[in-house]
Scaffold this motif. Sequence first.
Motif, mmCIF file in Angstrom:
data_model
loop_
_atom_site.group_PDB
_atom_site.id
_atom_site.type_symbol
_atom_site.label_atom_id
_atom_site.label_comp_id
_atom_site.label_asym_id
_atom_site.label_seq_id
_atom_site.Cartn_x
_atom_site.Cartn_y
_atom_site.Cartn_z
ATOM 1 N N ALA A 67 0.792 -1.233 0.000
ATOM 2 C CA ALA A 67 0.000 0.000 0.000
ATOM 3 C C ALA A 67 0.825 1.283 0.000
ATOM 4 C CB ALA A 67 -0.982 -0.012 1.176
ATOM 5 N N PRO A 68 1.944 1.371 0.716
ATOM 6 C CA PRO A 68 2.718 2.624 0.660
ATOM 7 C C PRO A 68 3.267 2.950 -0.723
ATOM 8 C CG PRO A 68 3.326 1.328 2.597
ATOM 9 C CD PRO A 68 2.478 0.455 1.737
ATOM 10 N N LEU A 69 3.332 1.950 -1.609
ATOM 11 C CA LEU A 69 3.860 2.168 -2.959
ATOM 12 C C LEU A 69 2.815 2.724 -3.913
ATOM 13 C CD1 LEU A 69 5.907 -1.141 -3.349
ATOM 14 C CD2 LEU A 69 6.817 1.146 -2.879
ATOM 15 N N GLY A 70 1.536 2.494 -3.630
ATOM 16 C CA GLY A 70 0.488 2.964 -4.534
ATOM 17 C C GLY A 70 -0.837 2.303 -4.220
ATOM 18 N N THR A 71 -1.841 2.607 -5.028
ATOM 19 C CA THR A 71 -3.155 1.977 -4.904
ATOM 20 C C THR A 71 -3.034 0.498 -5.255
ATOM 21 O OG1 THR A 71 -4.285 4.038 -5.470
ATOM 22 C CG2 THR A 71 -5.521 1.993 -5.770
ATOM 23 N N VAL A 72 -3.565 -0.366 -4.407
ATOM 24 C CA VAL A 72 -3.477 -1.810 -4.629
ATOM 25 C C VAL A 72 -4.826 -2.314 -5.133
ATOM 26 C CG1 VAL A 72 -2.979 -4.060 -3.598
ATOM 27 C CG2 VAL A 72 -1.756 -2.019 -2.805
ATOM 28 N N VAL A 73 -4.817 -2.983 -6.272
ATOM 29 C CA VAL A 73 -6.019 -3.583 -6.837
ATOM 30 C C VAL A 73 -5.850 -5.094 -6.793
ATOM 31 C CG1 VAL A 73 -7.512 -3.790 -8.861
ATOM 32 C CG2 VAL A 73 -6.417 -1.597 -8.337
ATOM 33 N N VAL A 74 -6.704 -5.763 -6.021
ATOM 34 C CA VAL A 74 -6.651 -7.215 -5.885
ATOM 35 C C VAL A 74 -7.771 -7.806 -6.738
ATOM 36 C CG1 VAL A 74 -6.655 -9.152 -4.278
ATOM 37 C CG2 VAL A 74 -5.814 -6.920 -3.531
ATOM 38 N N THR A 75 -7.419 -8.659 -7.696
ATOM 39 C CA THR A 75 -8.405 -9.212 -8.617
ATOM 40 C C THR A 75 -8.386 -10.736 -8.564
ATOM 41 O OG1 THR A 75 -7.024 -9.522 -10.601
ATOM 42 C CG2 THR A 75 -7.816 -7.281 -10.140
ATOM 43 N N ASN A 76 -9.453 -11.331 -9.096
ATOM 44 C CA ASN A 76 -9.485 -12.787 -9.253
ATOM 45 C C ASN A 76 -9.628 -13.187 -10.715
ATOM 46 O OD1 ASN A 76 -12.153 -12.189 -9.828
ATOM 47 N ND2 ASN A 76 -13.001 -13.138 -7.988
ATOM 48 N N TYR A 77 -9.308 -12.281 -11.631
ATOM 49 C CA TYR A 77 -9.426 -12.575 -13.052
ATOM 50 C C TYR A 77 -8.359 -13.576 -13.486
ATOM 51 C CZ TYR A 77 -12.518 -8.529 -13.552
ATOM 52 O OH TYR A 77 -13.559 -7.641 -13.443
ATOM 53 N N PRO A 78 -8.720 -14.571 -14.297
ATOM 54 C CA PRO A 78 -7.718 -15.547 -14.739
ATOM 55 C C PRO A 78 -6.764 -15.007 -15.803
ATOM 56 C CG PRO A 78 -9.867 -16.078 -15.687
ATOM 57 C CD PRO A 78 -10.088 -14.947 -14.718
ATOM 58 N N GLU A 79 -7.152 -13.939 -16.509
ATOM 59 C CA GLU A 79 -6.315 -13.430 -17.593
ATOM 60 C C GLU A 79 -6.085 -11.934 -17.431
ATOM 61 O OE1 GLU A 79 -8.486 -14.574 -21.024
ATOM 62 O OE2 GLU A 79 -8.409 -16.695 -20.522
ATOM 63 N N GLY A 80 -4.889 -11.495 -17.848
ATOM 64 C CA GLY A 80 -4.474 -10.124 -17.616
ATOM 65 C C GLY A 80 -5.343 -9.081 -18.284
ATOM 66 N N HIS A 81 -5.827 -9.361 -19.486
ATOM 67 C CA HIS A 81 -6.629 -8.356 -20.182
ATOM 68 C C HIS A 81 -7.949 -8.090 -19.469
ATOM 69 C CE1 HIS A 81 -9.652 -11.121 -21.914
ATOM 70 N NE2 HIS A 81 -8.665 -11.984 -22.001
ATOM 71 N N GLN A 82 -8.440 -9.063 -18.682
ATOM 72 C CA GLN A 82 -9.685 -8.844 -17.941
ATOM 73 C C GLN A 82 -9.488 -7.809 -16.841
ATOM 74 O OE1 GLN A 82 -10.157 -13.090 -17.040
ATOM 75 N NE2 GLN A 82 -12.091 -13.063 -18.145
ATOM 76 N N LEU A 115 -7.432 -5.311 -17.043
ATOM 77 C CA LEU A 115 -7.403 -4.019 -17.723
ATOM 78 C C LEU A 115 -8.814 -3.574 -18.095
ATOM 79 C CD1 LEU A 115 -4.257 -4.341 -20.019
ATOM 80 C CD2 LEU A 115 -4.517 -2.994 -17.937
ATOM 81 N N ASN A 116 -9.651 -4.505 -18.519
ATOM 82 C CA ASN A 116 -11.052 -4.156 -18.794
ATOM 83 C C ASN A 116 -11.731 -3.624 -17.537
ATOM 84 O OD1 ASN A 116 -10.769 -4.989 -21.431
ATOM 85 N ND2 ASN A 116 -11.648 -7.021 -21.090
ATOM 86 N N TYR A 117 -11.390 -4.198 -16.390
ATOM 87 C CA TYR A 117 -11.940 -3.714 -15.121
ATOM 88 C C TYR A 117 -11.508 -2.272 -14.875
ATOM 89 C CZ TYR A 117 -12.347 -3.019 -10.089
ATOM 90 O OH TYR A 117 -12.640 -2.500 -8.854
ATOM 91 N N LEU A 118 -10.249 -1.961 -15.066
ATOM 92 C CA LEU A 118 -9.767 -0.593 -14.859
ATOM 93 C C LEU A 118 -10.428 0.377 -15.824
ATOM 94 C CD1 LEU A 118 -5.973 -1.346 -14.327
ATOM 95 C CD2 LEU A 118 -7.668 -0.800 -12.575
ATOM 96 N N ARG A 119 -10.752 -0.110 -17.013
ATOM 97 C CA ARG A 119 -11.398 0.741 -18.012
ATOM 98 C C ARG A 119 -12.826 1.123 -17.624
ATOM 99 N NH1 ARG A 119 -8.095 3.731 -20.212
ATOM 100 N NH2 ARG A 119 -6.692 2.899 -21.784
ATOM 101 N N ARG A 120 -13.399 0.483 -16.635
ATOM 102 C CA ARG A 120 -14.702 0.930 -16.130
ATOM 103 C C ARG A 120 -14.602 2.360 -15.595
ATOM 104 N NH1 ARG A 120 -16.928 -3.482 -11.804
ATOM 105 N NH2 ARG A 120 -16.615 -5.430 -12.960
ATOM 106 N N TYR A 121 -13.428 2.715 -15.084
ATOM 107 C CA TYR A 121 -13.293 3.951 -14.321
ATOM 108 C C TYR A 121 -12.471 5.026 -15.020
ATOM 109 C CZ TYR A 121 -15.018 0.707 -10.863
ATOM 110 O OH TYR A 121 -15.787 -0.231 -10.214
ATOM 111 N N THR A 122 -11.729 4.678 -16.055
ATOM 112 C CA THR A 122 -10.916 5.692 -16.717
ATOM 113 C C THR A 122 -10.745 5.376 -18.196
ATOM 114 O OG1 THR A 122 -8.791 6.849 -16.693
ATOM 115 C CG2 THR A 122 -8.743 4.510 -16.134
ATOM 116 N N ALA A 123 -10.830 6.434 -19.006
ATOM 117 C CA ALA A 123 -10.513 6.324 -20.426
ATOM 118 C C ALA A 123 -9.130 6.886 -20.719
ATOM 119 C CB ALA A 123 -11.566 7.073 -21.253
ATOM 120 N N ALA A 124 -8.434 7.342 -19.675
ATOM 121 C CA ALA A 124 -7.098 7.909 -19.827
ATOM 122 C C ALA A 124 -6.091 6.799 -20.131
ATOM 123 C CB ALA A 124 -6.708 8.656 -18.551
ATOM 124 N N PRO A 125 -4.903 7.173 -20.592
ATOM 125 C CA PRO A 125 -3.898 6.155 -20.932
ATOM 126 C C PRO A 125 -3.541 5.261 -19.748
ATOM 127 C CG PRO A 125 -3.261 8.298 -21.805
ATOM 128 C CD PRO A 125 -4.443 8.535 -20.919
#
Length: 442
Positions: A310-325, A327-337
């Motif tokens: 946590a001191p290094l940054g925002t921690v996102v804990v996921t249970n997605y089996p594949e990496g692109h999923q 990223l799709n989750y993060l895209r719910r909240y931002t269209a930025a790069p």
Amino acid sequence: MSAPAPQQFTDIHAKALAINLEASFYGTFAEIGAGQEVARWFLSVGAASGTVAQAISAYDKTVSDDTYGAGTRYVSKERLVAMLDHEYQLLLDRLAEARGSHTRFFVFADTVATRNYQGTNEQHGWLGFRFQDEPGGQPNQILLHINLGDSTAQLQQQAIGTLGVNLIYASHHQRSSPEAFLAGLFDDLSLERIEIDVLELTGPVFAGADSRLWCLALLRSSMSHALVFDSKAQVVEPATPLRKRPLIVQRTLRGHPGPFAAEAFQVARQKFLAEGISSDREPLAVLEVNTQNLEGSDHAELLAMIEQLAPLGTVVVTNYPEGHQALNYLRRYTAAPIRVVLWISMFLQIMEDRVFPSLPGALLESLGRLLFTEVTIYVAPMHKESLVAALGGLPEGLLRESPGHDLLTLDDFLPKSPLDHLFRYLRAAGRIVPLEDTQAKP
């Protein structure tokens, strides 16, 4: 934690009726945005006069502001807490003298945005339940943040009604353990309908309970796809840190970022800023932890990892089996790069067909999904010893090895045909680039 009532129900109708028949339980329902779907259950199953003191819905914004105060978003934790504060105090002021000695007071509140006509809005909400466990006792409180997945507003309203009844019932009869509580909370529901990504517990009946462990339990019980932890390792609504932010996402190796993760973030930030992309917000450092790679670790061990990250940054804990999923989750909240920092060991795994045997087109499809939106992969170097430890050995023929050359980088990758054509294209297009000037290694 005490857990009263030996008899338990799973049927929603039976749960609502059982609550109505508890003579000492009495309170208010205040709901905004999705109709009075929770109150409706208690008003329709019978014996409501023994439970419902008041059911209200302040839909008009002016009325809502006048009742609960202005200055907060209408679907927010702040608005929910204001509702609970106001209605609970009003309940005590009106009824405590007359019946406080033999009544356990409660307030259920929610503020929700269901699907609009076009389906373009964020469909989510906050639910809260404040209750006494005994007459005159100090209040206890449970707060939930949810995302709605049904395709129509009507179905979403029905799901909220079910969840509200489950919450009230589980708070009284199924709170002996996180597992018992969560099982009751999700009766007649599924992850496709409702996703819970914040659960907060306070009050004497939850003394000693760590809400974060309950959140990790719900993630591993498939009641959520992801949890977001802030710099203090507290679970927060995902939109709070992620909304409209450029993101620098560092994948962790089995929950460990390595001793030079902070330096890797700094180099990645400088590289991102050097791209000259216009943004009025500073890129957010995100560490992704995937529970799929942490089988065998219990909730306490996982929480200890999160507290270290946590001191290094925002921690996102996921249970997605594949990496692109993820990223799709993060895209719910931002269209930025989004820029993804991968250690070269991770990159080598991704570039091998055998990593994605379940996908048609294997590697091509996996990379296509990964890079579909504005995503660039930064590949961080690793020392040879760390790379061998991460992969169990060096991939034969895929890396250039030179005497005295200990730090292996993206430039040392030697893909075999026909992979070399794809690799050259991605590098020329600037979608996969080396993360230079860092000694970061996991």
